[in-house]
Structures are given as C-alpha cells and as structure tokens.
Design a protein around this motif. Structure first.
Motif, PDB file in Angstrom:
ATOM      1  N   PRO A  15       0.805  -1.231   0.000  1.00 60.84           N
ATOM      2  CA  PRO A  15       0.000   0.000   0.000  1.00 60.84           C
ATOM      3  C   PRO A  15       0.835   1.276   0.000  1.00 60.84           C
ATOM      4  CG  PRO A  15      -0.073  -1.064   2.148  1.00 60.84           C
ATOM      5  CD  PRO A  15       0.600  -2.030   1.215  1.00 60.84           C
ATOM      6  N   TYR A  16       2.119   1.158   0.346  1.00 60.04           N
ATOM      7  CA  TYR A  16       2.985   2.333   0.286  1.00 60.04           C
ATOM      8  C   TYR A  16       3.347   2.688  -1.161  1.00 60.04           C
ATOM      9  CZ  TYR A  16       3.719   1.684   5.325  1.00 60.04           C
ATOM     10  OH  TYR A  16       3.544   1.551   6.684  1.00 60.04           O
ATOM     11  N   ASP A  17       3.234   1.728  -2.060  1.00 61.81           N
ATOM     12  CA  ASP A  17       3.556   1.936  -3.475  1.00 61.81           C
ATOM     13  C   ASP A  17       2.268   2.337  -4.186  1.00 61.81           C
ATOM     14  OD1 ASP A  17       4.249   1.786  -6.158  1.00 61.81           O
ATOM     15  OD2 ASP A  17       5.599   0.081  -5.873  1.00 61.81           O
ATOM     16  N   ILE A  18       2.049   3.644  -4.294  1.00 65.76           N
ATOM     17  CA  ILE A  18       0.777   4.156  -4.807  1.00 65.76           C
ATOM     18  C   ILE A  18       0.558   3.742  -6.260  1.00 65.76           C
ATOM     19  CG2 ILE A  18      -0.587   6.222  -5.210  1.00 65.76           C
ATOM     20  CD1 ILE A  18      -0.045   5.556  -2.235  1.00 65.76           C
ATOM     21  N   GLY A  19       1.608   3.855  -7.082  1.00 64.22           N
ATOM     22  CA  GLY A  19       1.464   3.515  -8.492  1.00 64.22           C
ATOM     23  C   GLY A  19       1.172   2.049  -8.705  1.00 64.22           C
ATOM     24  N   ALA A  20       1.874   1.179  -7.984  1.00 64.26           N
ATOM     25  CA  ALA A  20       1.652  -0.255  -8.142  1.00 64.26           C
ATOM     26  C   ALA A  20       0.268  -0.658  -7.644  1.00 64.26           C
ATOM     27  CB  ALA A  20       2.734  -1.042  -7.406  1.00 64.26           C
ATOM     28  N   THR A  21      -0.200  -0.013  -6.571  1.00 62.59           N
ATOM     29  CA  THR A  21      -1.544  -0.306  -6.078  1.00 62.59           C
ATOM     30  C   THR A  21      -2.593   0.107  -7.107  1.00 62.59           C
ATOM     31  OG1 THR A  21      -0.835  -0.010  -3.775  1.00 62.59           O
ATOM     32  CG2 THR A  21      -3.202   0.095  -4.214  1.00 62.59           C
ATOM     33  N   ALA A  22      -2.406   1.281  -7.719  1.00 64.32           N
ATOM     34  CA  ALA A  22      -3.326   1.706  -8.779  1.00 64.32           C
ATOM     35  C   ALA A  22      -3.316   0.712  -9.937  1.00 64.32           C
ATOM     36  CB  ALA A  22      -2.944   3.100  -9.272  1.00 64.32           C
ATOM     37  N   GLY A  23      -2.129   0.190 -10.276  1.00 64.58           N
ATOM     38  CA  GLY A  23      -2.041  -0.802 -11.340  1.00 64.58           C
ATOM     39  C   GLY A  23      -2.770  -2.084 -11.004  1.00 64.58           C
ATOM     40  N   ALA A  24      -2.697  -2.494  -9.717  1.00 62.80           N
ATOM     41  CA  ALA A  24      -3.408  -3.703  -9.293  1.00 62.80           C
ATOM     42  C   ALA A  24      -4.914  -3.499  -9.362  1.00 62.80           C
ATOM     43  CB  ALA A  24      -2.984  -4.084  -7.878  1.00 62.80           C
ATOM     44  N   VAL A  25      -5.371  -2.306  -8.996  1.00 63.13           N
ATOM     45  CA  VAL A  25      -6.807  -2.021  -9.084  1.00 63.13           C
ATOM     46  C   VAL A  25      -7.254  -2.042 -10.547  1.00 63.13           C
ATOM     47  CG1 VAL A  25      -8.611  -0.322  -8.622  1.00 63.13           C
ATOM     48  CG2 VAL A  25      -6.795  -0.692  -6.938  1.00 63.13           C
ATOM     49  N   GLN A  26      -6.439  -1.493 -11.425  1.00 54.53           N
ATOM     50  CA  GLN A  26      -6.761  -1.541 -12.851  1.00 54.53           C
ATOM     51  C   GLN A  26      -6.846  -2.985 -13.336  1.00 54.53           C
ATOM     52  OE1 GLN A  26      -7.815   0.411 -15.015  1.00 54.53           O
ATOM     53  NE2 GLN A  26      -7.111  -0.164 -17.067  1.00 54.53           N
ATOM     54  N   ARG A  27      -5.927  -3.805 -12.911  1.00 53.60           N
ATOM     55  CA  ARG A  27      -5.969  -5.219 -13.284  1.00 53.60           C
ATOM     56  C   ARG A  27      -7.238  -5.880 -12.760  1.00 53.60           C
ATOM     57  NH1 ARG A  27      -1.788  -9.964 -11.165  1.00 53.60           N
ATOM     58  NH2 ARG A  27      -2.893 -11.711 -12.150  1.00 53.60           N
ATOM     59  N   ALA A  28      -7.623  -5.547 -11.518  1.00 53.26           N
ATOM     60  CA  ALA A  28      -8.841  -6.125 -10.939  1.00 53.26           C
ATOM     61  C   ALA A  28     -10.067  -5.714 -11.735  1.00 53.26           C
ATOM     62  CB  ALA A  28      -8.974  -5.689  -9.482  1.00 53.26           C
ATOM     63  N   LEU A  29     -10.125  -4.443 -12.134  1.00 54.25           N
ATOM     64  CA  LEU A  29     -11.282  -3.960 -12.891  1.00 54.25           C
ATOM     65  C   LEU A  29     -11.385  -4.594 -14.271  1.00 54.25           C
ATOM     66  CD1 LEU A  29     -11.094  -0.169 -11.958  1.00 54.25           C
ATOM     67  CD2 LEU A  29     -12.905  -1.763 -11.292  1.00 54.25           C
ATOM     68  N   ARG A  30     -10.266  -4.993 -14.841  1.00 51.30           N
ATOM     69  CA  ARG A  30     -10.253  -5.560 -16.193  1.00 51.30           C
ATOM     70  C   ARG A  30     -10.119  -7.094 -16.180  1.00 51.30           C
ATOM     71  NH1 ARG A  30     -12.078  -1.456 -16.522  1.00 51.30           N
ATOM     72  NH2 ARG A  30     -11.385   0.421 -17.595  1.00 51.30           N
ATOM     73  N   MET A  31     -10.138  -7.699 -15.016  1.00 48.95           N
ATOM     74  CA  MET A  31      -9.906  -9.143 -14.918  1.00 48.95           C
ATOM     75  C   MET A  31     -11.044  -9.930 -15.581  1.00 48.95           C
ATOM     76  SD  MET A  31      -9.130 -11.433 -11.493  1.00 48.95           S
ATOM     77  CE  MET A  31      -7.642 -10.502 -11.130  1.00 48.95           C
ATOM     78  N   PRO A  32     -10.730 -10.891 -16.419  1.00 45.90           N
ATOM     79  CA  PRO A  32     -11.778 -11.686 -17.075  1.00 45.90           C
ATOM     80  C   PRO A  32     -12.523 -12.562 -16.073  1.00 45.90           C
ATOM     81  CG  PRO A  32      -9.601 -12.560 -17.584  1.00 45.90           C
ATOM     82  CD  PRO A  32      -9.371 -11.266 -16.879  1.00 45.90           C
ATOM     83  N   LEU A  33     -13.738 -12.910 -16.432  1.00 43.02           N
ATOM     84  CA  LEU A  33     -14.610 -13.680 -15.544  1.00 43.02           C
ATOM     85  C   LEU A  33     -13.956 -14.990 -15.118  1.00 43.02           C
ATOM     86  CD1 LEU A  33     -17.324 -14.185 -14.143  1.00 43.02           C
ATOM     87  CD2 LEU A  33     -18.173 -15.116 -16.321  1.00 43.02           C
ATOM     88  N   SER A  34     -13.327 -15.709 -16.036  1.00 41.37           N
ATOM     89  CA  SER A  34     -12.753 -17.014 -15.702  1.00 41.37           C
ATOM     90  C   SER A  34     -11.710 -16.891 -14.593  1.00 41.37           C
ATOM     91  CB  SER A  34     -12.117 -17.650 -16.944  1.00 41.37           C
ATOM     92  OG  SER A  34     -11.102 -16.806 -17.476  1.00 41.37           O
ATOM     93  N   GLU A  35     -10.885 -15.855 -14.657  1.00 41.08           N
ATOM     94  CA  GLU A  35      -9.864 -15.672 -13.615  1.00 41.08           C
ATOM     95  C   GLU A  35     -10.503 -15.243 -12.300  1.00 41.08           C
ATOM     96  OE1 GLU A  35      -5.752 -13.137 -12.640  1.00 41.08           O
ATOM     97  OE2 GLU A  35      -6.705 -12.988 -14.623  1.00 41.08           O
ATOM     98  N   ARG A  36     -11.524 -14.394 -12.375  1.00 38.98           N
ATOM     99  CA  ARG A  36     -12.217 -13.978 -11.154  1.00 38.98           C
ATOM    100  C   ARG A  36     -12.839 -15.175 -10.447  1.00 38.98           C
ATOM    101  NH1 ARG A  36     -16.573 -10.945 -12.147  1.00 38.98           N
ATOM    102  NH2 ARG A  36     -16.452 -10.649 -14.400  1.00 38.98           N
ATOM    103  N   VAL A  37     -13.467 -16.049 -11.211  1.00 41.61           N
ATOM    104  CA  VAL A  37     -14.103 -17.238 -10.626  1.00 41.61           C
ATOM    105  C   VAL A  37     -13.048 -18.157 -10.011  1.00 41.61           C
ATOM    106  CG1 VAL A  37     -15.342 -19.366 -11.190  1.00 41.61           C
ATOM    107  CG2 VAL A  37     -16.142 -17.172 -12.103  1.00 41.61           C
ATOM    108  N   GLU A  38     -11.954 -18.360 -10.707  1.00 44.70           N
ATOM    109  CA  GLU A  38     -10.897 -19.239 -10.195  1.00 44.70           C
ATOM    110  C   GLU A  38     -10.304 -18.710  -8.897  1.00 44.70           C
ATOM    111  OE1 GLU A  38      -6.618 -21.179 -11.678  1.00 44.70           O
ATOM    112  OE2 GLU A  38      -7.780 -19.876 -13.014  1.00 44.70           O
ATOM    113  N   ARG A  39     -10.028 -17.422  -8.874  1.00 45.66           N
ATOM    114  CA  ARG A  39      -9.464 -16.832  -7.659  1.00 45.66           C
ATOM    115  C   ARG A  39     -10.465 -16.889  -6.507  1.00 45.66           C
ATOM    116  NH1 ARG A  39      -4.864 -13.573  -7.983  1.00 45.66           N
ATOM    117  NH2 ARG A  39      -3.958 -13.393 -10.063  1.00 45.66           N
ATOM    118  N   HIS A  40     -11.733 -16.604  -6.810  1.00 44.13           N
ATOM    119  CA  HIS A  40     -12.738 -16.620  -5.754  1.00 44.13           C
ATOM    120  C   HIS A  40     -12.917 -18.021  -5.182  1.00 44.13           C
ATOM    121  CE1 HIS A  40     -16.943 -16.964  -4.250  1.00 44.13           C
ATOM    122  NE2 HIS A  40     -16.545 -15.900  -3.571  1.00 44.13           N
ATOM    123  N   GLN A  41     -12.916 -19.037  -6.033  1.00 47.19           N
ATOM    124  CA  GLN A  41     -13.069 -20.406  -5.531  1.00 47.19           C
ATOM    125  C   GLN A  41     -11.963 -20.749  -4.553  1.00 47.19           C
ATOM    126  OE1 GLN A  41     -13.195 -22.719  -9.154  1.00 47.19           O
ATOM    127  NE2 GLN A  41     -15.429 -22.574  -9.341  1.00 47.19           N
TER     128      GLN A  41
END
Length: 463
Positions: free
Chosen positions: A407-433
């Motif tokens: 969380p101290y790395d503001i740019g990398a955290t923003a990049g992770a949020v961008q990845r989360a927002l664009r994550m495909p359904l199949s990966e979201r389901v796999e991670r959630h399971q």
C-alpha cells in the motif's frame, strides 16, 4: 469440553443479541457448551471513582454469565485511553512516531489489570479454562497467578506482534513480555507474528527454544503458535439474505447501473492505510483515464477513538483527499469518491460487498483483517468481485489468491486495481473459488476449536 470456559476481554459481547458479530457468536457457542463466564469492562466510566476499584455486575445470558466491571475515570484514562491506545496500539502497528510514553499510563494499566484479576478470581472455579483476549490485558495472567490461580490460562493477541527492536522501544517492554510467560498458551494471528515473538524472547530474554513452539524464559515455559482467526461463513452468508442486505445491494445497483464500484470498509484508524488508498484511486483515474466517469470508490470509515488528535488528523486528511478527487474529476452525474464517516449496520455489509467489483483492503499493518474474508464470503460465485489485499495484513498469509499489494507503493496499487477492474470472468471465478475454500477451511469455529484444544494440551505454567 468438560471444564467451564471463562472468556476475558476488554469489552464483552452478548452472543444472543442479533447485532453480535461472528466472534461473539463463536465464543458464545463455546461458553454455552458447559456453561461459561464472559468477563470484561462494562463500558461505563464512573466520574471520580476510586483508583483500582469498580462495581461488578452479573447478568445471565442463557447458560452464559456476563460479568462486567465499571471503571473510574482515572483508571479509564490511564489504562484504556492512555496505555492501551496511545502506547500499545501504535507501537504494535509499527507507529512509534504516534506513541506517547507517559509513566502514569503504565501504572494505570497495571492497576486495572490487578483490578480485573482481583474481581475475576472471586468468580473462578478450580478446573476453569481461562481465555484472555488482546493487548489490553497482557499482564492479567501474571496478576491471577500472584493471587494463587493455577487454572490453565491462554492468551490471544488480535493485533500484530511487532519486531523485536520496535517492541523494545516501549519503556516497560521487558515487563510486558515477562507477563506473557505466565500464560500456558499464546495465540498469534500469523507465522510472521510468531517469528517476531520468537526473535524477541531469544534476543531480549535469552529464551531457550524447547521445540517448534515451546519457549522457556523467566523460569517459566510457554507455548506460542499461530491461530489465524476467521469468520462464521454461514452466519455471514445468512446475513446476505436479510432485507437490509438485499435492499443495500439493489439500491447500489440501481443507483450505479453503469459504474464499477470499489468498496472499502474500515475503522477510521491510521493503521488502515486510508490516505494511501485514496491516493492510489486518484492515481488510477490519472493513469487509466478509461475509469473516469466509470469507477466509483465507496469508502466507509467507521468513527473510532474520537477526540484523539491523531484520529482527528487522519479524518481531516481523508476529507481533504476526497474533496480534491471529486473536485478534479467529478462530473454533474458522477462523484468519484463517496466517503462515509459513520457506522454502517452489520446487516447491510453483505449487500455492500456483493455490489462491489473490487474490494480494497489495504492496511499498512493489520493483525488479520476480517473484511477481506467477509467480502469473499459475500460474493456471487458465478460473477465474483476481486479482492485487492495488502501484503501487510495477516490475512495475506492465507489469501494468496487475492491481488497482493504494497500500500505504500501508490502507483503499483493503482495498477493492481486496474488489473482487478479488467480481470476476465474465468480468472475472477478461479481466484474466488480458491479464496472461499480457504475462508471456509479456516473459519472462526476452527480457530476457537484449535486454540482451546491446544490450551487443554499445554503444560501448566509452573506454580
């Protein structure tokens, strides 16, 4: 379990009340098995009350007895507002810069622990099992032992255990750690916390390691292990079916049909990384402009310890950051940040989580963080949201399928949020399971069961 369970904590929860959280329910189940006692501060402060004295109140709650103790204003100021929240809380969360080392605080902290011990000892039975909770009551077992109590006593620390050199900054650190050796079992949230404890007692106290989790120092032996706390998954998912939860989810979906919601739910505390989170969201809008007029951050910051200067500072900072982001990027029909500084009813939380595409759980330091687990439990398995989780939360040891961030790395955290927002359904389901399987396996009932089994099996502290 044949022995009676006695739970001791700074504040108690009535497990029969609808508003009781999963922890209160889990402890209530254990207390009810053979009849039990839950002992703690009543929450009442008596102006002008004598130091080291307080009235004891007993109230039946089914098979459980709730025993509460009033505190005088001087005792409350030194024990709770002072040593617990101005010394132990900041230091254990690595914030030495916010600690206030006042000699009177430690004296009051010891005095109230002696009061707890004196009042509790009159209620104990010889074969009781005693489970003490959290940083407010570290010296309690030593005070009970001094009164002749020989029952098995376990301690669980809900907040992080700091590294040795951070702990050593506390003027009375040696007395605190010596007190821990009066327990039979010490439970910590993570393996990292256990490593910090082991390094401290070996470096500062010359402890001898007798086995993987056994230590001898100060003429006493103690077992210290990780018992990561969980949630009651079924209880929380049942909350998702309440009218309040359903109403919250449907209201958000109707208000934001074209938006992707990012959710943050935290106490207003400097350990939660809230300013860094808002800055990361600001960076998201700046670096990934496709999220403008699309992504909305709903940040709930529950009031806590109001009147303490450091908390007033962070409140002003968050209000300023929210205003800055909304002023810079807001449109007539879109407000990027909805900052809510009040308590949200527990029954509404599952609906809020379910409406979120992304959860931001990004503390700078946290013992565990159950919001991360609640978010996972609340998701629609067919179309789940994504958990963005700080690597500095104890939950990160178990929840490796989340998107882990610094969380101290503001740019990398923003990049992770961008990845989360664009994550495909199949990966979201796999991670959630994977995440839900872990949350179910390591739930609050397993935590309670394994701790009490280990306490039953622990060697008794020397008499």
């Amino acid at each position: 379990m044949t022995s009676r369970l006695v739970v001791v904590s700074n504040r108690i929860g009535d497990p029969r009340k609808a508003a009781a959280g999963g922890l209160a329910v889990a402890l209530g189940d254990a207390l009810s098995e053979s009849g039990g006692l839950w002992f703690g501060w009543s929450g009442k402060v008596v102006a002008g009350g004598a130091r080291g004295e307080g009235d004891l109140h007993l109230q039946p709650s089914g098979k459980v007895t709730l025993a509460t103790l009033d505190l005088g204003s001087d005792d409350h100021a030194a024990y709770y507002a002072g040593y617990s929240n101005r010394v132990l809380w900041p230091v254990f969360h690595y914030r030495l810069d916010l600690a206030q080392f006042d000699d009177g605080y430690f004296e009051g902290y010891q005095r109230v622990n002696r009061l707890f011990a004196r009042k509790l000892s009159t209620l104990l039975k010889p074969d009781d099992i005693i489970w003490v909770h959290d940083y407010h009551l570290i010296p309690l077992a030593a005070e009970l032992r001094a009164l002749g109590c020989r029952q098995r006593i376990g301690f669980f620390l809900h907040i992080p255990m700091p590294p040795p050199l951070v702990m050593a900054a506390i003027p009375a650190h040696d007395m605190l750690m010596r007190s821990l050796f009066a327990y039979d079992l010490i439970g910590l949230q993570s393996e990292a916390d256990v490593a910090h404890f082991a390094r401290y007692v070996e470096m500062e106290a010359g402890a001898e390691r007798l086995g993987r989790d056994q230590y001898r120092a100060f003429g006493q032996q103690v077992c210290a292990r990780a018992f990561p706390i969980g949630i009651d998954v079924d209880e929380f998912q049942a909350l998702a079916q309440t009218p309040e939860s359903i109403e919250t989810r449907e209201t958000l979906r109707s208000q934001y049909p074209l938006r992707q919601l990012l959710i943050g739910v935290d106490r207003l505390d400097y350990s939660k990384g809230l300013p860094q989170r808002l800055r990361a969201f600001h960076r998201l809008l700046a670096d990934y402009p496709e999220n403008r007029n699309s992504a909305t951050l709903i940040q709930v910051a529950t009031p806590t310890r109001e009147g303490v200067e450091s908390y007033e500072d962070i409140r002003r900072e968050l209000e300023g950051l929210s205003g800055q982001i909304n002023g810079e990027y807001g449109e007539l029909d879109w407000m990027p940040v909805r900052y809510i500084h009040r308590t949200l009813a527990r029954r509404r939380l599952p609906g809020l989580y379910r409406a979120g595409r992304v959860a931001l759980v990004t503390p700078l330091r946290d013992g565990m963080n159950l919001v991360a687990k609640e978010f996972v439990a609340a998701q629609d398995a067919a179309d789940p949201g994504v958990l963005v989780l700080s690597r500095f939360a104890g939950a990160a040891e178990q929840m490796r399928a989340a998107l882990l961030v610094n969380p101290y790395d503001i740019g990398a955290t923003a990049g992770a949020v961008q990845r989360a927002l664009r994550m495909p359904l199949s990966e979201r389901v796999e991670r959630h399971q994977a995440l839900l399987a872990g949350v179910r396996e390591h739930d609050v009932h397993r935590w309670r069961r394994e701790f009490l089994q280990a306490l039953q099996a622990a060697e008794r502290a020397p008499g």
